[in-house]
Write a protein that holds these residues in place. Structure first.
Motif, mmCIF file in Angstrom:
data_model
loop_
_atom_site.group_PDB
_atom_site.id
_atom_site.type_symbol
_atom_site.label_atom_id
_atom_site.label_comp_id
_atom_site.label_asym_id
_atom_site.label_seq_id
_atom_site.Cartn_x
_atom_site.Cartn_y
_atom_site.Cartn_z
ATOM 1 N N TYR A 81 0.832 -1.213 0.000
ATOM 2 C CA TYR A 81 0.000 0.000 0.000
ATOM 3 C C TYR A 81 0.864 1.259 0.000
ATOM 4 O O TYR A 81 1.879 1.326 0.683
ATOM 5 C CB TYR A 81 -0.895 -0.031 1.246
ATOM 6 N N GLY A 82 0.456 2.249 -0.752
ATOM 7 C CA GLY A 82 1.181 3.508 -0.745
ATOM 8 C C GLY A 82 0.328 4.675 -1.186
ATOM 9 O O GLY A 82 -0.311 4.629 -2.227
ATOM 10 N N LEU A 83 0.270 5.697 -0.362
ATOM 11 C CA LEU A 83 -0.394 6.952 -0.699
ATOM 12 C C LEU A 83 0.411 8.054 -0.032
ATOM 13 O O LEU A 83 0.332 8.247 1.173
ATOM 14 C CB LEU A 83 -1.836 6.948 -0.190
ATOM 15 N N SER A 84 1.246 8.730 -0.799
ATOM 16 C CA SER A 84 2.186 9.659 -0.173
ATOM 17 C C SER A 84 2.217 10.992 -0.898
ATOM 18 O O SER A 84 1.974 11.082 -2.098
ATOM 19 C CB SER A 84 3.592 9.050 -0.153
ATOM 20 N N GLU A 85 2.512 12.001 -0.141
ATOM 21 C CA GLU A 85 2.786 13.340 -0.649
ATOM 22 C C GLU A 85 4.049 13.834 0.046
ATOM 23 O O GLU A 85 4.225 13.619 1.243
ATOM 24 C CB GLU A 85 1.633 14.293 -0.346
ATOM 25 N N TYR A 86 4.918 14.475 -0.703
ATOM 26 C CA TYR A 86 6.104 15.048 -0.086
ATOM 27 C C TYR A 86 6.489 16.312 -0.839
ATOM 28 O O TYR A 86 6.118 16.506 -1.998
ATOM 29 C CB TYR A 86 7.277 14.049 -0.084
ATOM 30 N N ALA A 87 7.214 17.157 -0.141
ATOM 31 C CA ALA A 87 7.634 18.443 -0.725
ATOM 32 C C ALA A 87 9.149 18.523 -0.731
ATOM 33 O O ALA A 87 9.791 18.285 0.290
ATOM 34 C CB ALA A 87 7.048 19.601 0.067
ATOM 35 N N ASN A 88 9.717 18.835 -1.896
ATOM 36 C CA ASN A 88 11.150 19.069 -2.023
ATOM 37 C C ASN A 88 11.386 20.566 -2.200
ATOM 38 O O ASN A 88 10.702 21.216 -3.005
ATOM 39 C CB ASN A 88 11.735 18.360 -3.254
ATOM 40 N N SER A 89 12.325 21.104 -1.484
ATOM 41 C CA SER A 89 12.733 22.488 -1.734
ATOM 42 C C SER A 89 14.250 22.523 -1.858
ATOM 43 O O SER A 89 14.957 21.855 -1.107
ATOM 44 C CB SER A 89 12.265 23.421 -0.617
ATOM 45 N N ASN A 90 14.711 23.271 -2.839
ATOM 46 C CA ASN A 90 16.138 23.349 -3.115
ATOM 47 C C ASN A 90 16.486 24.798 -3.429
ATOM 48 O O ASN A 90 15.945 25.380 -4.367
ATOM 49 C CB ASN A 90 16.493 22.435 -4.294
ATOM 50 N N GLU A 91 17.355 25.382 -2.602
ATOM 51 C CA GLU A 91 17.802 26.747 -2.843
ATOM 52 C C GLU A 91 19.276 26.715 -3.224
ATOM 53 O O GLU A 91 20.051 25.940 -2.651
ATOM 54 C CB GLU A 91 17.634 27.610 -1.592
ATOM 55 N N SER A 92 19.656 27.526 -4.170
ATOM 56 C CA SER A 92 21.071 27.590 -4.553
ATOM 57 C C SER A 92 21.440 29.006 -4.964
ATOM 58 O O SER A 92 20.604 29.760 -5.486
ATOM 59 C CB SER A 92 21.383 26.620 -5.697
ATOM 60 N N GLY A 93 22.676 29.362 -4.707
ATOM 61 C CA GLY A 93 23.196 30.658 -5.103
ATOM 62 C C GLY A 93 24.618 30.524 -5.613
ATOM 63 O O GLY A 93 25.381 29.680 -5.131
ATOM 64 N N THR A 94 24.965 31.325 -6.605
ATOM 65 C CA THR A 94 26.283 31.255 -7.226
ATOM 66 C C THR A 94 26.875 32.659 -7.338
ATOM 67 O O THR A 94 26.188 33.599 -7.736
ATOM 68 C CB THR A 94 26.199 30.644 -8.643
ATOM 69 N N VAL A 95 28.148 32.753 -7.001
ATOM 70 C CA VAL A 95 28.903 33.995 -7.208
ATOM 71 C C VAL A 95 30.165 33.641 -7.974
ATOM 72 O O VAL A 95 30.923 32.762 -7.554
ATOM 73 C CB VAL A 95 29.275 34.667 -5.877
ATOM 74 N N ASN A 96 30.361 34.293 -9.116
ATOM 75 C CA ASN A 96 31.565 34.084 -9.905
ATOM 76 C C ASN A 96 32.213 35.432 -10.181
ATOM 77 O O ASN A 96 31.576 36.330 -10.756
ATOM 78 C CB ASN A 96 31.249 33.363 -11.221
ATOM 79 N N ILE A 97 33.456 35.593 -9.752
ATOM 80 C CA ILE A 97 34.209 36.837 -9.950
ATOM 81 C C ILE A 97 35.508 36.498 -10.678
ATOM 82 O O ILE A 97 36.262 35.628 -10.234
ATOM 83 C CB ILE A 97 34.536 37.517 -8.614
ATOM 84 N N SER A 98 35.743 37.146 -11.788
ATOM 85 C CA SER A 98 36.982 36.922 -12.531
ATOM 86 C C SER A 98 37.623 38.265 -12.865
ATOM 87 O O SER A 98 36.927 39.264 -13.102
ATOM 88 C CB SER A 98 36.719 36.122 -13.809
ATOM 89 N N TYR A 99 38.947 38.259 -12.870
ATOM 90 C CA TYR A 99 39.683 39.490 -13.190
ATOM 91 C C TYR A 99 40.799 39.167 -14.169
ATOM 92 O O TYR A 99 41.669 38.334 -13.889
ATOM 93 C CB TYR A 99 40.264 40.118 -11.930
#
Length: 838
Positions: A452-470
């Motif tokens: 038997y299976g009756l499921s609900e689930y919530a995924n949350s994924n946060e990401s941030g990127t910083v790229n500095i080049s000189y």
């Protein structure tokens, strides 16, 4: 606390020393800066209008620049004699030969003529300069031009499948689960990005075999050694999808219909106002019944059962996966539907921002589930669903405040609500017949019992990127990159209030899962007269995870918290000769287990929070030959050889989870000692004017099990030691030919015919050392071909394509015994409009 303080101190010390090292080596370049020469000028069309976005570059070098809004450009080079080329989409490229002395400034003005034969799908690559720039980096990378496939029904995954070293593996038809094999690495060893932003956590509505090829301008495939700007723990490589960033007004709309009641539609809109405000919209939809025929061993109901309950007393199976007793059946419960919309609004082309965009992506999926990890037991009512919302932000600016300083900042939040429903009181056979089960519900057990299976689930994924080049000067530059991501899953198990299921839910069912990752990188780049380029880099990986963990008996007992910290490093170098580029790279890389490996997918995969990071020593060598044989023919050859020595390899296994009553057949993942890969990729292609191409890609890999022991305690020897790893394709190739009939049945019309032949060698499902090789399960050798015909009218404004895939109706498999569709046909209608802006 002491652990994290010590880790931070080591990280600061490492990056401080690296920066000092880079600056020390930059001093000679600073002294040489005044020795450079400049090429200055403008690029216009025959009407005198500035060609904004045109490119001026020197082939075989990294000297390249884009034309500014006023049509002008400045290219700084070292003294010497060069061929300089100016090109722009829809115009004929123009080449000049110039000689420059030390400190000299030379003016070169280009007036480009409209190319009368140019269409979106012409064999001449209109984005050549961008693709060439990618190919000429020191890294082992190939670039695929997506524009030449806009009239096909290909999605991004199946376009990737044509790249050397890449094999896309699917579990079925449209919308089925897929993973990528790249140089022997598979699944989550390869990270996928869109415009440099990680796609991890974007949900099933935005997986590669859903996204139409029209959304991309090109696809970059980095093998093994990965540039730091991606900030990825991608031990196997990185795939970066570069979307169309045009500032012109465009409308691209298409619809296709194909076998198995498959419908696909897509619309893309782009418009940039004179004020610099940019609007972008992409929407696509996929639907299929996926009711193709499959051949499988099966079960039948052997008795009428109890007349009072309708329950059958006996079932039995016949045959095996490849036996003559198997039978053909039509899939009847595998409908897939998804809709996705992506919108971006922002500012482009300003002094303070090249691009600053806010984005929102919405997607949903509804999927019938026909079977689990094996086809023997069929489901008739099980379903899965998900909804996703993804807000995002990107800021990009070159030459910020001072020349040479570039900054890129991205951020995105991915939220997915998903679940599955498996509550029926019936069980099914492949004939479509069903029987009532007494006191049981659910179909997901692969051994004939209910689950038997009756499921609900919530995924949350946060990401941030910083790229500095000189860019300190043309010879020296430094880059810093930091990527932070956080993943959370909160199950919300729904249960029918029924005394028949007193054991549900378990503690693990309601336990949240979380994972935090941080990858930092620092790179120094040295260029010697644009002929020899070397990148030296270091990466620091951090991962913290929390979730349920099983005890030795397999029962989930408690919450576990795991934490790791690793330091990697590498070098990539390249040298240019006339028509030839040589490459070599090496890296000590790590790959952190991702959320799906740690926590499962609540459907067909079990999680394992105890997984250790994979560690690999990666080595690459290669060359690229790009030569004009004469005025009609040109030749392109790209070859690479590689060796991977991997420890704590994460292997995918098919196993039974749970007890004899509630057990279920699922994919699980375990660390497996040591694995080595020795392989080679080659792509060769011949171009005849703008009329024909003939090409091939080939991959061969020797993937060996080098774990002497089967357990960490080294008490049990590994019987598969030094044999091939199972269930991994090791030899595959494809060959393709295209021909273009220009001005076919009218000026401005083009007919394109394309044929592709594909081959994948036989591989064993299980360890090669065990069992009788004549009878043991395997994925058979596969040879099949595809054909397409495209008629392009009015220089690409109207397009119609007809396709046939798997023309031989071959039995195709990728994952264990899960059969893919047979022969299929499709027709696609496409409308394309473009208004070019100055």
């Amino acid at each position: 606390m002491e652990y994290y303080t010590d880790m931070l101190s080591k990280r600061v010390l490492f990056y401080t020393n690296t920066i000092l090292f880079c600056l020390l080596f930059s001093l000679p370049g600073l002294a040489q800066h005044h020795n450079n020469a400049k090429i200055i000028g403008y690029v216009r069309d025959h009407m005198g209008k500035a060609l904004v976005g045109a490119t001026v570059y020197i082939p075989g070098t990294e000297y390249s620049t884009e034309v500014a809004k006023d049509g002008r450009y400045v290219l700084v080079v070292t003294p010497g004699t060069y061929d300089i080329i100016s090109s722009s989409i829809g115009f004929l490229a123009e080449k000049r030969t110039i000689s420059l002395k030390q400190g000299e400034n030379i003016h070169q003005r280009f007036v480009l003529k409209v190319d009368p034969n140019t269409t979106i799908d012409q064999v001449v690559v209109t984005g050549k300069s961008a693709i060439q720039e990618v190919r000429e980096t020191p890294f082992n990378v190939v670039a695929l031009d997506a524009k030449s496939h806009y009239n096909s029904t290909l999605d991004l995954a199946h376009l990737l499948d044509r790249a050397s070293g890449v094999k896309i593996r699917e579990s079925g038809g449209v919308g089925s689960d897929m993973n990528i094999t790249l140089n022997g690495f598979t699944g989550r060893n390869i990270k996928v990005f869109m415009d440099g932003v990680p796609m991890e956590g974007m949900g099933t509505a935005f997986q590669l075999n859903n996204i139409p090829v029209n959304m991309a301008e090109r696809i970059e495939v980095y093998k093994g050694v990965v540039p730091i700007e991606f900030g990825a723990d991608a031990m196997g490589g990185v795939i970066n999808i570069v979307t169309n960033r045009t500032q012109n007004t465009t409308v691209d709309a298409s619809y296709s219909y194909g076998s198995f009641n498959t419908h696909k539609s897509n619309i893309s809109l782009n418009h940039t106002f004179k004020s610099g405000v940019s609007l972008q919209l992409n929407a696509f939809q996929n639907y299929s019944d996926n009711d193709y025929n499959v051949k499988t061993d099966y079960r039948i109901f052997a008795a009428e059962g109890d007349p009072a309950t309708g329950e059958d007393d006996d079932i039995w199976q016949t045959g095996s996966s490849w036996s003559a007793d198997s039978a053909w059946f039509r899939r009847f419960h595998d409908t897939y539907r998804n809709e996705t919309i992506m919108a971006n609004v922002g500012i482009v082309g300003k002094k303070w921002a090249d691009r600053m965009l806010l984005g929102l992506t919405l997607g949903q999926v509804h999927q019938d589930v026909q079977h689990g990890a094996e086809m023997r037991y069929v489901y008739g009512e099980r379903t899965a669903h998900s909804k996703s919302i993804l807000p995002s932000f990107v800021y990009d600016k070159r030459n910020l405040i001072v020349d040479g300083l570039s900054v890129r900042v991205t951020g995105n939040y991915n939220y997915q609500k998903a679940g599955s429903v498996d509550t029926t009181a019936y069980k099914y056979s492949w004939t479509g017949e069903r029987r009532l089960m007494k006191d049981l519900r659910g179909q997901s057990n692969a051994f004939g019992e209910a689950s038997y299976g009756l499921s609900e689930y919530a995924n949350s994924n946060e990401s941030g990127t910083v790229n500095i080049s000189y860019r300190i000067n043309p010879s020296h530059s430094v880059s810093f990159n930091d990527v932070v991501s956080n993943y959370t899953r909160k199950p919300d198990l729904k249960q029918v209030a029924d005394a028949l299921f007193p054991a549900l839910p378990t503690a693990a069912d309601s336990m949240s899962r979380s994972s935090f990752k941080n990858t930092m990188g620092l790179e120094y780049r040295y260029s010697f007269r644009k002929r020899w380029i070397t990148n030296v880099f270091g990466k620091h990986y951090t991962n913290r995870a929390s979730g349920p963990k099983s005890d030795d008996e397999g029962a989930t007992a408690y919450r576990s918290k795991e934490s790791v910290s690793k330091l990697g490093y590498g070098l990539a170098t390249t040298y240019f000769l006339p028509d030839l580029q040589l490459k070599a790279s090496v890296e000590k890389a790590f790959r952190l287990p991702n959320d799906r490996e740690l926590f499962g997918d609540e459907l067909l995969e079990a999680g394992n929070i105890a997984l250790k990071p994979e560690e690999s020593n990666n080595y690459n060598i290669g060359f690229t030959l790009n030569k004009e044989l004469n005025s009609a023919y040109s030749l392109y050859v790209d070859w690479s050889g590689y060796y991977r020595d991997t420890y704590n390899f994460i292997q995918t296994l098919l196993s039974r989870v749970g007890d004899e009553v509630n057990g279920n057949s699922m994919y699980t993942r375990m660390n497996h000692g040591r694995v080595t890969r020795l392989g080679t990729d080659v792509e060769a292609r011949v171009y005849y004017k703008n009329k024909a191409t003939l090409g091939t890609t080939l991959t061969y890999m020797d993937i060996r099990d080098k774990a002497k022991y089967a357990d960490e305690a080294k008490n049990r020897e590994n019987g598969n030691y030094n044999y091939r790893m199972p269930n991994l394709p090791y030899f595959f190739w494809n060959a393709d030919a295209s021909y273009y009939f220009h001005d076919f049945l009218g000026k401005g019309n083009t007919l394109n015919l394309n044929y592709t032949l594909n081959f994948v060698d036989k591989i064993y499902r299980n360890a090669e050392a065990f069992g009788d090789k004549a009878t043991k399960p395997y994925i058979p050798k596969q040879l099949y071909s595809d054909f397409s015909a495209t008629y392009i009218l009015d220089n690409g404004k109207y397009n119609i394509s007809v396709e046939s895939r798997n023309m031989e109706n071959a039995m195709l498999y990728d994952n264990f015994s899960l059969q893919k569709p047979g022969r299929s046909f499709a027709v696609k209608l496409r409308y394309f409009f473009i208004k070019r802006h100055q």
